[in-house]
Write a protein that holds these residues in place. Structure first.
Motif, PDB file in Angstrom:
ATOM      1  N   TRP A  35      41.802  21.077 -59.474  1.00  0.00           N
ATOM      2  CA  TRP A  35      43.219  20.914 -59.790  1.00  0.00           C
ATOM      3  C   TRP A  35      44.047  20.932 -58.521  1.00  0.00           C
ATOM      4  N   VAL A  36      43.729  21.882 -57.623  1.00  0.00           N
ATOM      5  CA  VAL A  36      44.459  21.984 -56.365  1.00  0.00           C
ATOM      6  C   VAL A  36      44.304  20.711 -55.552  1.00  0.00           C
ATOM      7  N   LEU A  37      43.058  20.187 -55.483  1.00  0.00           N
ATOM      8  CA  LEU A  37      42.829  18.963 -54.721  1.00  0.00           C
ATOM      9  C   LEU A  37      43.562  17.784 -55.344  1.00  0.00           C
ATOM     10  N   GLY A  38      43.516  17.721 -56.658  1.00  0.00           N
ATOM     11  CA  GLY A  38      44.198  16.625 -57.329  1.00  0.00           C
ATOM     12  C   GLY A  38      45.697  16.672 -57.109  1.00  0.00           C
ATOM     13  N   ARG A  39      46.272  17.894 -57.167  1.00  0.00           N
ATOM     14  CA  ARG A  39      47.704  18.035 -56.960  1.00  0.00           C
ATOM     15  C   ARG A  39      48.077  17.811 -55.501  1.00  0.00           C
ATOM     16  N   GLY A  40      47.106  18.055 -54.612  1.00  0.00           N
ATOM     17  CA  GLY A  40      47.424  18.004 -53.200  1.00  0.00           C
ATOM     18  C   GLY A  40      47.043  16.723 -52.506  1.00  0.00           C
ATOM     19  N   ARG A  41      46.685  15.688 -53.249  1.00  0.00           N
ATOM     20  CA  ARG A  41      46.334  14.434 -52.603  1.00  0.00           C
ATOM     21  C   ARG A  41      47.513  13.922 -51.795  1.00  0.00           C
ATOM     22  N   GLY A  42      47.193  13.471 -50.560  1.00  0.00           N
ATOM     23  CA  GLY A  42      48.254  13.002 -49.692  1.00  0.00           C
ATOM     24  C   GLY A  42      48.793  14.090 -48.790  1.00  0.00           C
ATOM     25  N   ARG A  43      48.346  15.359 -49.004  1.00  0.00           N
ATOM     26  CA  ARG A  43      48.790  16.444 -48.146  1.00  0.00           C
ATOM     27  C   ARG A  43      47.610  17.082 -47.430  1.00  0.00           C
ATOM     28  N   GLY A  44      46.493  16.379 -47.344  1.00  0.00           N
ATOM     29  CA  GLY A  44      45.365  16.878 -46.572  1.00  0.00           C
ATOM     30  C   GLY A  44      44.167  17.253 -47.412  1.00  0.00           C
ATOM     31  N   GLN A  45      44.404  17.897 -48.578  1.00  0.00           N
ATOM     32  CA  GLN A  45      43.264  18.321 -49.386  1.00  0.00           C
ATOM     33  C   GLN A  45      42.473  17.137 -49.912  1.00  0.00           C
ATOM     34  N   GLY A  46      43.194  16.078 -50.341  1.00  0.00           N
ATOM     35  CA  GLY A  46      42.501  14.907 -50.859  1.00  0.00           C
ATOM     36  C   GLY A  46      41.644  14.252 -49.797  1.00  0.00           C
ATOM     37  N   ALA A  47      42.147  14.234 -48.559  1.00  0.00           N
ATOM     38  CA  ALA A  47      41.381  13.654 -47.458  1.00  0.00           C
ATOM     39  C   ALA A  47      40.123  14.462 -47.191  1.00  0.00           C
ATOM     40  N   ALA A  48      40.250  15.795 -47.246  1.00  0.00           N
ATOM     41  CA  ALA A  48      39.085  16.659 -47.035  1.00  0.00           C
ATOM     42  C   ALA A  48      38.049  16.438 -48.126  1.00  0.00           C
ATOM     43  N   CYS A  49      38.512  16.260 -49.369  1.00  0.00           N
ATOM     44  CA  CYS A  49      37.596  15.999 -50.481  1.00  0.00           C
ATOM     45  C   CYS A  49      36.876  14.670 -50.275  1.00  0.00           C
ATOM     46  N   ALA A  50      37.614  13.651 -49.830  1.00  0.00           N
ATOM     47  CA  ALA A  50      37.015  12.329 -49.606  1.00  0.00           C
ATOM     48  C   ALA A  50      35.941  12.407 -48.526  1.00  0.00           C
ATOM     49  N   ARG A  51      36.238  13.094 -47.423  1.00  0.00           N
ATOM     50  CA  ARG A  51      35.257  13.209 -46.338  1.00  0.00           C
ATOM     51  C   ARG A  51      34.005  13.934 -46.802  1.00  0.00           C
ATOM     52  N   SER A  52      34.198  15.058 -47.485  1.00  0.00           N
ATOM     53  CA  SER A  52      33.065  15.868 -47.927  1.00  0.00           C
ATOM     54  C   SER A  52      32.208  15.125 -48.950  1.00  0.00           C
ATOM     55  N   THR A  53      32.867  14.474 -49.908  1.00  0.00           N
ATOM     56  CA  THR A  53      32.139  13.717 -50.930  1.00  0.00           C
ATOM     57  C   THR A  53      31.343  12.585 -50.294  1.00  0.00           C
ATOM     58  N   HIS A  54      31.994  11.831 -49.433  1.00  0.00           N
ATOM     59  CA  HIS A  54      31.337  10.701 -48.774  1.00  0.00           C
ATOM     60  C   HIS A  54      30.134  11.157 -47.967  1.00  0.00           C
ATOM     61  N   ALA A  55      30.289  12.224 -47.189  1.00  0.00           N
ATOM     62  CA  ALA A  55      29.201  12.699 -46.337  1.00  0.00           C
ATOM     63  C   ALA A  55      27.983  13.094 -47.165  1.00  0.00           C
ATOM     64  N   PHE A  56      28.219  13.780 -48.282  1.00  0.00           N
ATOM     65  CA  PHE A  56      27.112  14.228 -49.126  1.00  0.00           C
ATOM     66  C   PHE A  56      26.429  13.040 -49.794  1.00  0.00           C
ATOM     67  N   VAL A  57      27.215  12.170 -50.423  1.00  0.00           N
ATOM     68  CA  VAL A  57      26.633  11.039 -51.153  1.00  0.00           C
ATOM     69  C   VAL A  57      25.906  10.098 -50.196  1.00  0.00           C
ATOM     70  N   PHE A  58      26.514   9.817 -49.067  1.00  0.00           N
ATOM     71  CA  PHE A  58      25.922   8.893 -48.100  1.00  0.00           C
ATOM     72  C   PHE A  58      24.571   9.394 -47.606  1.00  0.00           C
ATOM     73  N   SER A  59      24.470  10.690 -47.363  1.00  0.00           N
ATOM     74  CA  SER A  59      23.242  11.240 -46.778  1.00  0.00           C
ATOM     75  C   SER A  59      22.161  11.546 -47.808  1.00  0.00           C
ATOM     76  N   GLU A  60      22.546  11.791 -49.062  1.00  0.00           N
ATOM     77  CA  GLU A  60      21.577  12.251 -50.059  1.00  0.00           C
ATOM     78  C   GLU A  60      21.105  11.168 -51.035  1.00  0.00           C
ATOM     79  N   CYS A  61      21.850  10.087 -51.174  1.00  0.00           N
ATOM     80  CA  CYS A  61      21.480   9.070 -52.166  1.00  0.00           C
ATOM     81  C   CYS A  61      20.446   8.103 -51.601  1.00  0.00           C
ATOM     82  N   THR A  62      19.862   7.320 -52.493  1.00  0.00           N
ATOM     83  CA  THR A  62      18.999   6.215 -52.084  1.00  0.00           C
ATOM     84  C   THR A  62      19.863   4.983 -51.913  1.00  0.00           C
ATOM     85  N   HIS A  63      19.986   4.481 -50.700  1.00  0.00           N
ATOM     86  CA  HIS A  63      20.844   3.346 -50.431  1.00  0.00           C
ATOM     87  C   HIS A  63      20.334   2.094 -51.148  1.00  0.00           C
ATOM     88  N   GLY A  64      21.287   1.336 -51.690  1.00  0.00           N
ATOM     89  CA  GLY A  64      20.941   0.125 -52.417  1.00  0.00           C
ATOM     90  C   GLY A  64      20.680   0.358 -53.893  1.00  0.00           C
TER      91      GLY A  64
END
Length: 260
Positions: A35-64
């Motif tokens: 909820w905090v991240l959703g309410r805080g998008r555009g004030r830094g929290q959303g960016a942190a969520c995007a970076r963290s999500t991307h890093a995890f998915v990119f490194s752990e998934c099977t590409h393609g």
């Protein structure tokens, strides 16, 4: 110091309650953080969520492998706050895409690409997705995950701008070979709920919804149980072009038709 002294006898009880209800507490904390991240998008929290999500998915998934990318998104969301639709809302989206088999889809609110990937993997061969994300970082990282999932640029286009700007400039992206506007078959709204009604009115006014029938999915995050009904009342009060089809897992499905 005296507070610490008084609290010592309570520690065993706190520990026991925490152990017995660790799952509930964890889920509650995760929900609050989301909820905090959703309410805080555009004030830094959303960016942190995007970076963290991307890093995890990119490194752990099977590409393609799109299903692997989605499963990794879901795995991440089990232990981290996430702006992804999640499997329950995702299944609602899957059902609609399979039923409609849309050729032209508009997504407002791409976040990190979870909903985009769910739709792209089910579109017919000639299907195309236009997805809008106002956060430049989330837009860039989300687009990379769409490519990681195995999709090509001819299947989708990412528009990095507000929903207002996207709708105003959308017509050229919907043209057929003879220059006419084909209209959208499916619209997924998962951006700012306060924009849903105005953006829906704008899409209608711009003639971007297919007159013979367009399906619209409205995602409600952290909204009260009556929020979707109130929105539906506002929509139907404007004209008789919209009908409520289903409402499941906080996803409301509308059907738009002008031609009868």
């Amino acid at each position: 110091m005296w507070l610490l002294f008084l609290s010592v006898p309570l520690l065993p009880a706190v520990a026991m309650v925490s152990h017995r209800h660790r799952v509930t507490i964890s889920a509650l904390c995760g929900g609050v953080l989301s909820w905090v991240l959703g309410r805080g998008r555009g004030r830094g929290q959303g960016a942190a969520c995007a970076r963290s999500t991307h890093a995890f998915v990119f490194s752990e998934c099977t590409h393609g492998k799109a299903d692997s990318v989605l499963a990794t998104f879901d795995l991440y969301a089990e232990t981290h706050p996430s702006l992804s639709l999640g499997p329950q809302r995702g299944q609602v989206l899957d059902k609609v895409v399979r039923r409609v088999a849309p050729r032209l889809v508009l997504e407002l609110g791409m976040h990190c690409g979870y909903g985009s990937i769910r739709m792209l993997r089910l579109l017919p061969p000639a299907g195309r997705l236009l997805t809008v994300e106002g956060d430049p970082l989330a837009s860039e990282l989300g687009e990379e995950l769409l490519l990681v999932a195995g999709f090509k640029h001819h299947q989708f286009q990412v528009l990095t701008c507000s929903s207002v700007d996207a709708i105003a400039s959308l017509r050229p992206h919907l043209g057929s070979e003879d220059g006419t506007c084909e209209g959208l078959d499916l619209v997924l709204m998962d951006h700012d709920p306060q924009r849903y009604l105005e953006d829906l009115v704008a899409l209608d006014a711009e003639g971007l919804l297919r007159p013979s029938g367009c399906y619209i999915l409205l995602v409600h995050r952290d909204q009260g149980p009556g929020a979707s009904r109130a929105l539906m009342e506002q929509i139907t009060a404007r004209n008789g072009r919209y009908a409520l089809r289903t409402e499941e897992n906080a996803v409301m499905e509308l059907y738009y038709c002008v031609d009868g």
